[in-house]
Design a protein around this motif. Structure first.
Motif, PDB file in Angstrom:
ATOM      1  N   VAL A  93      81.550  35.802 -15.059  1.00  0.00           N
ATOM      2  CA  VAL A  93      82.496  36.946 -14.862  1.00  0.00           C
ATOM      3  C   VAL A  93      83.984  36.356 -14.432  1.00  0.00           C
ATOM      4  CG1 VAL A  93      82.959  39.034 -13.975  1.00  0.00           C
ATOM      5  CG2 VAL A  93      81.037  38.636 -14.941  1.00  0.00           C
ATOM      6  N   THR A  94      83.544  35.522 -13.168  1.00  0.00           N
ATOM      7  CA  THR A  94      84.865  35.063 -12.456  1.00  0.00           C
ATOM      8  C   THR A  94      85.590  34.404 -13.268  1.00  0.00           C
ATOM      9  OG1 THR A  94      83.963  35.369 -10.418  1.00  0.00           O
ATOM     10  CG2 THR A  94      85.862  33.915 -10.362  1.00  0.00           C
ATOM     11  N   ARG A  95      85.037  33.070 -13.876  1.00  0.00           N
ATOM     12  CA  ARG A  95      85.783  32.304 -14.879  1.00  0.00           C
ATOM     13  C   ARG A  95      86.406  33.006 -16.221  1.00  0.00           C
ATOM     14  NH1 ARG A  95      82.839  27.121 -18.163  1.00  0.00           N
ATOM     15  NH2 ARG A  95      84.739  26.251 -18.971  1.00  0.00           N
ATOM     16  N   SER A  96      85.810  33.876 -16.505  1.00  0.00           N
ATOM     17  CA  SER A  96      86.253  34.607 -17.879  1.00  0.00           C
ATOM     18  C   SER A  96      87.594  35.294 -17.142  1.00  0.00           C
ATOM     19  CB  SER A  96      85.440  35.645 -18.271  1.00  0.00           C
ATOM     20  OG  SER A  96      86.051  36.353 -19.226  1.00  0.00           O
ATOM     21  N   ARG A  97      87.599  35.854 -16.022  1.00  0.00           N
ATOM     22  CA  ARG A  97      88.694  36.610 -15.427  1.00  0.00           C
ATOM     23  C   ARG A  97      89.826  35.628 -15.060  1.00  0.00           C
ATOM     24  NH1 ARG A  97      90.513  41.672 -13.352  1.00  0.00           N
ATOM     25  NH2 ARG A  97      92.728  41.275 -13.100  1.00  0.00           N
ATOM     26  N   ILE A  98      89.369  34.383 -14.663  1.00  0.00           N
ATOM     27  CA  ILE A  98      90.563  33.231 -14.448  1.00  0.00           C
ATOM     28  C   ILE A  98      91.329  32.991 -15.595  1.00  0.00           C
ATOM     29  CG2 ILE A  98      90.737  30.952 -13.657  1.00  0.00           C
ATOM     30  CD1 ILE A  98      88.508  31.639 -11.442  1.00  0.00           C
ATOM     31  N   ASN A  99      90.413  32.871 -16.602  1.00  0.00           N
ATOM     32  CA  ASN A  99      91.036  32.311 -17.910  1.00  0.00           C
ATOM     33  C   ASN A  99      91.957  33.467 -18.406  1.00  0.00           C
ATOM     34  OD1 ASN A  99      89.833  29.728 -18.167  1.00  0.00           O
ATOM     35  ND2 ASN A  99      87.856  30.825 -19.162  1.00  0.00           N
ATOM     36  N   LYS A 100      91.740  34.769 -18.248  1.00  0.00           N
ATOM     37  CA  LYS A 100      92.512  35.970 -18.797  1.00  0.00           C
ATOM     38  C   LYS A 100      93.785  35.931 -17.775  1.00  0.00           C
ATOM     39  CE  LYS A 100      88.885  38.750 -20.582  1.00  0.00           C
ATOM     40  NZ  LYS A 100      87.801  39.901 -20.179  1.00  0.00           N
ATOM     41  N   LYS A 103      96.221  33.211 -18.783  1.00  0.00           N
ATOM     42  CA  LYS A 103      96.854  33.386 -19.927  1.00  0.00           C
ATOM     43  C   LYS A 103      97.996  34.585 -19.785  1.00  0.00           C
ATOM     44  CE  LYS A 103      93.050  32.159 -22.995  1.00  0.00           C
ATOM     45  NZ  LYS A 103      92.066  32.654 -23.901  1.00  0.00           N
ATOM     46  N   ALA A 104      97.808  35.486 -18.755  1.00  0.00           N
ATOM     47  CA  ALA A 104      98.929  36.610 -18.465  1.00  0.00           C
ATOM     48  C   ALA A 104      99.853  36.036 -17.649  1.00  0.00           C
ATOM     49  CB  ALA A 104      97.996  37.811 -17.862  1.00  0.00           C
ATOM     50  N   GLY A 105      99.769  34.675 -17.385  1.00  0.00           N
ATOM     51  CA  GLY A 105     100.976  34.386 -16.507  1.00  0.00           C
ATOM     52  C   GLY A 105     100.761  34.034 -14.958  1.00  0.00           C
ATOM     53  N   ARG A 106      99.426  34.547 -14.635  1.00  0.00           N
ATOM     54  CA  ARG A 106      99.081  34.635 -13.203  1.00  0.00           C
ATOM     55  C   ARG A 106      98.472  33.309 -12.854  1.00  0.00           C
ATOM     56  NH1 ARG A 106      98.539  39.723 -15.233  1.00  0.00           N
ATOM     57  NH2 ARG A 106      96.366  39.541 -15.456  1.00  0.00           N
ATOM     58  N   GLY A 107      99.022  31.976 -13.018  1.00  0.00           N
ATOM     59  CA  GLY A 107      98.216  30.824 -12.768  1.00  0.00           C
ATOM     60  C   GLY A 107      98.103  30.538 -11.414  1.00  0.00           C
ATOM     61  N   ASP A 108      98.419  31.313 -10.290  1.00  0.00           N
ATOM     62  CA  ASP A 108      98.308  31.070  -8.975  1.00  0.00           C
ATOM     63  C   ASP A 108      96.723  31.642  -8.608  1.00  0.00           C
ATOM     64  OD1 ASP A 108      98.527  33.981  -9.375  1.00  0.00           O
ATOM     65  OD2 ASP A 108      99.456  34.324  -7.446  1.00  0.00           O
ATOM     66  N   VAL A 109      95.974  32.148  -9.825  1.00  0.00           N
ATOM     67  CA  VAL A 109      94.626  32.320  -9.537  1.00  0.00           C
ATOM     68  C   VAL A 109      93.743  31.246  -9.354  1.00  0.00           C
ATOM     69  CG1 VAL A 109      93.940  32.581 -11.862  1.00  0.00           C
ATOM     70  CG2 VAL A 109      92.833  33.729 -10.229  1.00  0.00           C
ATOM     71  N   ILE A 110      94.462  30.095  -9.907  1.00  0.00           N
ATOM     72  CA  ILE A 110      93.525  28.945  -9.785  1.00  0.00           C
ATOM     73  C   ILE A 110      93.631  28.244  -8.515  1.00  0.00           C
ATOM     74  CG2 ILE A 110      93.437  26.533 -10.739  1.00  0.00           C
ATOM     75  CD1 ILE A 110      94.309  27.481 -13.513  1.00  0.00           C
TER      76      ILE A 110
END
Length: 102
Positions: free
Chosen positions: A42-49, A52-59
Motif C-alpha cells: 500500500v505504501t509503495r503504491s502511495r509513494i508512486n502516486k 507522479k503528483a509532483g510530491r517527490g519529497d516522499v522518497i
C-alpha cells in the motif's frame, strides 16, 4: 440526528473499510508477515502516486523513516532498547490520534 455522508466522505469510508478488510485477510493468510507485506504494498503504491503528483519529497521521507527503523532495530539487537521503545511509543500515539482505522 446525523447528516448523511457526502460522496467524498463515503469514498474515504469505503477506502478505510477496504484497508481494514485487506489487512484482516493478509493477517489470516500470513500472520504478521502478511500484515507487514500488505502495508509495504500500500505504501509503495502511495509513494508512486505522490511522485507522479509532483510530491517527490516522499522518497527521502520514506528513506528516513526506514533508516530510523533500522537504526532502532540495530540498537535493540546491541542491547539498547530505548530507541525502539521510544519509536514504538511515538508510533502508537500518532496512529491513535490520526489513523481513522482505530
Amino acid at each position: 440526528m446525523t447528516r448523511p455522508l457526502t460522496s467524498i466522505e463515503r469514498s474515504v469510508q469505503g477506502r478505510n473499510d477496504w484497508l481494514k478488510e485487506e489487512e484482516r485477510r493478509s493477517i489470516e493468510s500470513r500472520g504478521e508477515v502478511g500484515r507487514m507485506e500488505f502495508w509495504l504494498r500500500v505504501t509503495r503504491s502511495r509513494i508512486n502516486k505522490d511522485v507522479k503528483a509532483g510530491r517527490g519529497d516522499v522518497i527521502p521521507g520514506f528513506t528516513s523513516v526506514c533508516r530510523l527503523f533500522k537504526l532502532a532495530m540495530d540498537k535493540r539487537a546491541a542491547g539498547d532498547q530505548r530507541l525502539w521503545d521510544h519509536l514504538m511509543q511515538y508510533a502508537d500515539q500518532v496512529l491513535s490520534q490520526h489513523d481513522p482505522r482505530h
